[in-house]
Design a protein around this motif. Structure first.
Motif, PDB file in Angstrom:
ATOM      1  N   TYR A 164       0.039   6.584   3.585  1.00  0.00           N
ATOM      2  CA  TYR A 164      -0.943   5.402   3.036  1.00  0.00           C
ATOM      3  C   TYR A 164      -1.373   4.532   4.475  1.00  0.00           C
ATOM      4  O   TYR A 164      -0.292   4.466   5.343  1.00  0.00           O
TER       5      TYR A 164
ATOM      6  N   ARG B  35      -1.830   0.473   5.012  1.00  0.00           N
ATOM      7  CA  ARG B  35      -1.709  -0.889   4.388  1.00  0.00           C
ATOM      8  C   ARG B  35      -2.314  -2.193   5.011  1.00  0.00           C
ATOM      9  O   ARG B  35      -2.283  -2.359   6.237  1.00  0.00           O
TER      10      ARG B  35
ATOM     11  N   PRO C  17     -11.930   5.179  -0.909  1.00  0.00           N
ATOM     12  CA  PRO C  17     -10.293   4.836  -0.714  1.00  0.00           C
ATOM     13  C   PRO C  17      -9.927   4.684  -2.362  1.00  0.00           C
ATOM     14  O   PRO C  17     -10.461   4.436  -3.166  1.00  0.00           O
TER      15      PRO C  17
ATOM     16  N   TYR D 259      -6.786   3.367  -3.920  1.00  0.00           N
ATOM     17  CA  TYR D 259      -5.743   2.223  -3.466  1.00  0.00           C
ATOM     18  C   TYR D 259      -4.927   1.731  -4.708  1.00  0.00           C
ATOM     19  O   TYR D 259      -5.301   1.894  -5.846  1.00  0.00           O
TER      20      TYR D 259
ATOM     21  N   THR E 196      -2.545  -2.133  -5.138  1.00  0.00           N
ATOM     22  CA  THR E 196      -2.417  -3.552  -4.678  1.00  0.00           C
ATOM     23  C   THR E 196      -1.235  -3.907  -5.533  1.00  0.00           C
ATOM     24  O   THR E 196      -0.931  -3.716  -6.594  1.00  0.00           O
TER      25      THR E 196
ATOM     26  N   LEU F  20      -2.404  -4.257   0.064  1.00  0.00           N
ATOM     27  CA  LEU F  20      -3.353  -3.383  -0.616  1.00  0.00           C
ATOM     28  C   LEU F  20      -3.004  -1.814   0.214  1.00  0.00           C
ATOM     29  O   LEU F  20      -2.989  -1.872   1.433  1.00  0.00           O
ATOM     30  N   ASP F  21      -2.637  -0.875  -0.533  1.00  0.00           N
ATOM     31  CA  ASP F  21      -2.304   0.311  -0.037  1.00  0.00           C
ATOM     32  C   ASP F  21      -3.321   1.313  -0.360  1.00  0.00           C
ATOM     33  O   ASP F  21      -3.833   1.420  -1.383  1.00  0.00           O
ATOM     34  N   VAL F  22      -3.783   2.122   0.769  1.00  0.00           N
ATOM     35  CA  VAL F  22      -4.872   3.122   0.656  1.00  0.00           C
ATOM     36  C   VAL F  22      -4.344   4.505   1.027  1.00  0.00           C
ATOM     37  O   VAL F  22      -3.865   4.627   2.044  1.00  0.00           O
TER      38      VAL F  22
END
Length: 170
Positions: free
Chosen positions: A53, A55, A146, A148, A150, A161-163
């Motif tokens: 991921y 971030r 994305p 994601y 959060t 926020l992680d994608v």
């Protein structure tokens, strides 16, 4: 005569009480330098690439405000409405409110990037898109849609926020 004296005592007590309250009120409205600011101040935005991921971290001074993240067709600056010059096919709009990226004197407290191209597997760019009427906005750019999640972290306050992307470490 006795009755008259009682009333005078009550009036005197009332004056004392008012005086005491008068002293107490400014104390509570005293300078807030030691406390967290009344409005959450957005002071930085950072990013990093991890195995599976990318971030984004937004640092806040004060209590973390509500944050909304939504996919948008394009990123626009608030309040001008001008298009944000970040290349990408997909965009996320991140809004913190109530929040500000400036102090009461109108000086910016935000020390992060205003507009930056990023070359991570998912994250391709990040922009500060607004600091207007109690809303601080960011835009993130991606080449693929994305996926994601959060969450919020505390002490210090920050929004994360992680994608997701394919694992690069495996």
């Amino acid at each position: 005569m006795h009755h008259h004296h009682q009333r005078r005592t009550a009036v005197a007590a009332g004056i004392l009480l008012t005086a005491a309250l008068g002293v107490a009120v400014p104390a509570s409205a005293a300078p807030q330098s030691r406390q967290a600011p009344a409005t959450a101040l957005v002071v930085n935005a950072r990013w990093g690439g991890h195995c599976s991921y990318d971030r984004i971290v937004i640092d806040v001074r004060g209590k973390l405000p509500p944050v909304t993240v939504k996919p948008v067709k394009e990123l626009r600056y608030d309040p001008s409405g001008k298009k944000v010059p970040l290349a990408g096919k997909y965009f996320l709009e991140i809004k913190l409110s109530p929040a500000a990226a400036h102090n009461d004197a109108g000086q910016s407290v935000y020390r992060g990037p205003k507009l930056v191209k990023i070359n991570l597997p998912a994250l391709k760019g990040l922009a500060l898109t607004g600091d207007f009427e109690g809303v601080v906005g960011f835009g993130a750019a991606f080449n693929s849609k994305p996926v994601y999640s959060t969450f919020k972290l505390h002490s210090p306050e920050r929004f994360v926020l992680d994608v997701r992307h394919a694992n690069r470490c495996a």
